[in-house]
Design an enzyme around this catalytic site. Structure first.
Site, PDB file in Angstrom:
ATOM      1  N   GLN A  68       0.837  -1.199   0.000  1.00  0.00           N
ATOM      2  CA  GLN A  68       0.000   0.000   0.000  1.00  0.00           C
ATOM      3  C   GLN A  68       0.874   1.253   0.000  1.00  0.00           C
ATOM      4  OE1 GLN A  68      -3.245  -0.011   2.774  1.00  0.00           O
ATOM      5  NE2 GLN A  68      -3.814   2.075   2.274  1.00  0.00           N
ATOM      6  N   PHE A  69       1.174   1.747  -1.184  1.00  0.00           N
ATOM      7  CA  PHE A  69       2.051   2.923  -1.312  1.00  0.00           C
ATOM      8  C   PHE A  69       1.455   4.154  -0.660  1.00  0.00           C
ATOM      9  CE2 PHE A  69      -0.666   3.598  -4.954  1.00  0.00           C
ATOM     10  CZ  PHE A  69      -0.741   4.974  -5.083  1.00  0.00           C
ATOM     11  N   THR A  70       0.140   4.212  -0.494  1.00  0.00           N
ATOM     12  CA  THR A  70      -0.493   5.406   0.070  1.00  0.00           C
ATOM     13  C   THR A  70      -0.154   5.625   1.537  1.00  0.00           C
ATOM     14  OG1 THR A  70      -2.536   4.204   0.564  1.00  0.00           O
ATOM     15  CG2 THR A  70      -2.409   5.317  -1.580  1.00  0.00           C
TER      16      THR A  70
END
Length: 150
Positions: free
Chosen positions: A78-80
């Protein structure tokens, strides 16, 4: 490297209408990788996650780890998690690692978690549009940043 660990009764991830990974009791781990992360971060974080004692013992105290309860792991990239919200209302993801850095570290984290747990783990798919479903147990949610290990 940031990990959001959710203690779950069950969790699953669906990609394009099919279940890619699912677990019963254990951890749903959302993993954010930044451009300064290394294999050392994966090693430290995997040990920390598997050793996290947040399941109840017979006295109701959070004292048991994943191995003690025969729990499982569902790992989702999850890059966010590395979103910067300092300016304006549109997050910046400049701190998130590019795929050429993140994918090998994500794959290494899968391997490290499986080694620490002693069996394969379930995963999402890096970069895919995923639908994650979970039943948070508690709720219990822990955030660990490998940059804060000292």
């Amino acid at each position: 490297m940031i990990a959001v660990i959710q203690r779950v009764s069950e969790a699953s991830v669906t990609i394009e209408g099919r279940i890619n990974g699912q677990i019963q009791q254990g951890f749903l781990v959302l993993l954010g990788i930044t451009h300064t992360d290394t294999d050392e971060d994966t090693e430290w974080l995997a040990k920390k996650i598997v050793g996290m004692r947040i399941f109840s013992d017979t006295e109701g105290k959070m004292n048991l780890d994943l191995k003690s309860i025969d729990g499982n792991i569902l790992l989702i990239s999850q890059f966010t998690l590395h979103a910067s919200t300092k300016k304006g209302n549109r997050p910046s993801f400049i701190e998130a690692a590019r795929p050429e850095v993140a994918i090998p570290l994500y794959n290494r984290m899968i391997q490290r978690l499986a080694e620490e747990l002693g069996r394969p783990i379930q995963t999402g798919e890096f970069g895919a549009d995923m639908k994650v479903s979970l039943l948070n147990d508690g709720p219990v949610t822990i955030v660990i940043d490998s940059k804060n290990k000292v």
